[in-house]
Design a protein around this motif. Structure first.
Motif, short mmCIF file in Angstrom:
data_model
loop_
_atom_site.label_atom_id
_atom_site.label_comp_id
_atom_site.label_asym_id
_atom_site.label_seq_id
_atom_site.Cartn_x
_atom_site.Cartn_y
_atom_site.Cartn_z
N PRO A 99 0.82 -1.22 0.00
CA PRO A 99 0.00 0.00 0.00
C PRO A 99 0.85 1.27 0.00
O PRO A 99 1.98 1.28 0.50
CB PRO A 99 -0.81 -0.12 1.29
CG PRO A 99 -0.06 -1.07 2.14
CD PRO A 99 0.71 -1.96 1.24
N PHE A 100 0.29 2.32 -0.57
CA PHE A 100 0.92 3.63 -0.57
C PHE A 100 0.07 4.57 0.27
O PHE A 100 -1.15 4.63 0.10
CB PHE A 100 1.02 4.19 -1.99
CG PHE A 100 2.19 3.66 -2.76
CD1 PHE A 100 3.39 4.34 -2.75
CD2 PHE A 100 2.09 2.49 -3.47
CE1 PHE A 100 4.48 3.85 -3.45
CE2 PHE A 100 3.15 1.99 -4.18
CZ PHE A 100 4.36 2.68 -4.17
N ARG A 117 0.77 -5.69 10.66
CA ARG A 117 1.81 -5.54 9.65
C ARG A 117 1.22 -4.92 8.39
O ARG A 117 0.02 -4.81 8.24
CB ARG A 117 2.45 -6.88 9.36
CG ARG A 117 3.10 -7.46 10.59
CD ARG A 117 4.17 -8.44 10.26
NE ARG A 117 4.87 -8.85 11.46
CZ ARG A 117 6.03 -8.37 11.84
NH1 ARG A 117 6.64 -7.47 11.12
NH2 ARG A 117 6.61 -8.79 12.95
N GLY A 118 2.08 -4.55 7.47
CA GLY A 118 1.64 -3.94 6.24
C GLY A 118 0.77 -4.85 5.39
O GLY A 118 -0.04 -4.39 4.61
N SER A 119 0.93 -6.16 5.56
CA SER A 119 0.11 -7.10 4.80
C SER A 119 -1.33 -7.12 5.27
O SER A 119 -2.21 -7.58 4.55
CB SER A 119 0.71 -8.51 4.90
OG SER A 119 0.80 -8.91 6.25
N ASN A 120 -1.59 -6.61 6.49
CA ASN A 120 -2.96 -6.56 7.02
C ASN A 120 -3.75 -5.38 6.49
O ASN A 120 -4.94 -5.28 6.76
CB ASN A 120 -2.94 -6.48 8.55
CG ASN A 120 -2.29 -7.68 9.19
OD1 ASN A 120 -1.96 -8.65 8.52
ND2 ASN A 120 -2.09 -7.62 10.48
N VAL A 150 6.28 -3.99 10.90
CA VAL A 150 5.18 -3.60 11.78
C VAL A 150 4.62 -2.28 11.25
O VAL A 150 5.36 -1.38 10.86
CB VAL A 150 5.68 -3.45 13.24
CG1 VAL A 150 4.58 -2.97 14.15
CG2 VAL A 150 6.25 -4.76 13.73
N LEU A 151 3.30 -2.18 11.24
CA LEU A 151 2.64 -1.05 10.60
C LEU A 151 2.98 0.29 11.27
O LEU A 151 3.14 1.30 10.59
CB LEU A 151 1.12 -1.26 10.60
CG LEU A 151 0.31 -0.25 9.82
CD1 LEU A 151 0.67 -0.31 8.35
CD2 LEU A 151 -1.16 -0.50 10.01
N VAL A 152 3.12 0.28 12.60
CA VAL A 152 3.42 1.53 13.31
C VAL A 152 4.77 2.09 12.84
O VAL A 152 4.91 3.29 12.61
CB VAL A 152 3.43 1.28 14.83
CG1 VAL A 152 3.90 2.51 15.58
CG2 VAL A 152 2.05 0.88 15.31
N ALA A 212 -7.27 4.23 13.27
CA ALA A 212 -7.69 3.50 12.08
C ALA A 212 -8.12 2.07 12.40
O ALA A 212 -8.64 1.38 11.53
CB ALA A 212 -6.56 3.49 11.05
N GLY A 213 -7.89 1.62 13.63
CA GLY A 213 -8.35 0.30 14.03
C GLY A 213 -7.32 -0.80 13.87
O GLY A 213 -7.68 -1.97 13.85
N PHE A 214 -6.05 -0.46 13.79
CA PHE A 214 -4.99 -1.45 13.69
C PHE A 214 -4.41 -1.71 15.08
O PHE A 214 -4.28 -0.79 15.88
CB PHE A 214 -3.87 -0.99 12.75
CG PHE A 214 -4.29 -0.91 11.32
CD1 PHE A 214 -4.45 -2.06 10.57
CD2 PHE A 214 -4.53 0.31 10.73
CE1 PHE A 214 -4.83 -1.99 9.24
CE2 PHE A 214 -4.91 0.40 9.41
CZ PHE A 214 -5.07 -0.76 8.66
N GLY A 215 -4.03 -2.94 15.35
CA GLY A 215 -3.40 -3.28 16.60
C GLY A 215 -1.92 -2.91 16.59
O GLY A 215 -1.37 -2.49 15.57
#
Length: 119
Positions: free
Chosen positions: A2-3, A44-47, A14-16, A37-40
């Protein structure tokens, strides 16, 4: 992959930490954005799906501060203005010397090296 605001988000990180790669967003701000945004904390970026990615991007763009290319452009314009006015700070930027009063006798090697390699 994702961009978000022109920055690619790696799928394995890890997304953070990935969101903090956006220019102008630090680690604490990225934690807040991911939580809204509702992410834990272990997402990860794949989620990131397309819809959740757009939601995260909208939350990031709603912040009152400029981000990404807008922030880079703003900072570069400030430096160009200082150089055009020939202020002390502008002259230090032009010469590639430390701007904020640091000493140059023994330190500032990195700033001086960048000056000579730019030419």
């Amino acid at each position: 992959m994702p961009f978000i605001i022109g920055t690619s988000i790696p799928e394995d990180k890890v997304l953070v930490q990935s969101v903090s790669h956006i220019y102008g967003i630090g680690l604490s701000q990225s934690k807040i954005l991911c939580k809204k945004a509702g992410f834990g904390s272990d997402s990860r970026g794949s989620n990131v799906t397309f819809v959740k990615g757009k939601n995260l991007e909208n939350l990031a763009e709603d912040t009152p501060l400029p981000l990404g290319a807008d922030l880079r452009r703003f900072k570069n314009d400030k430096i160009r203005r200082l150089c055009a006015l020939s202020t002390y700070r502008g002259l230090r930027h032009k010469k590639g010397l430390p701007v904020r009063g640091q000493r140059t006798h023994t330190n500032a090697k990195k700033r001086l090296i960048l000056k000579f390699h730019a030419n």
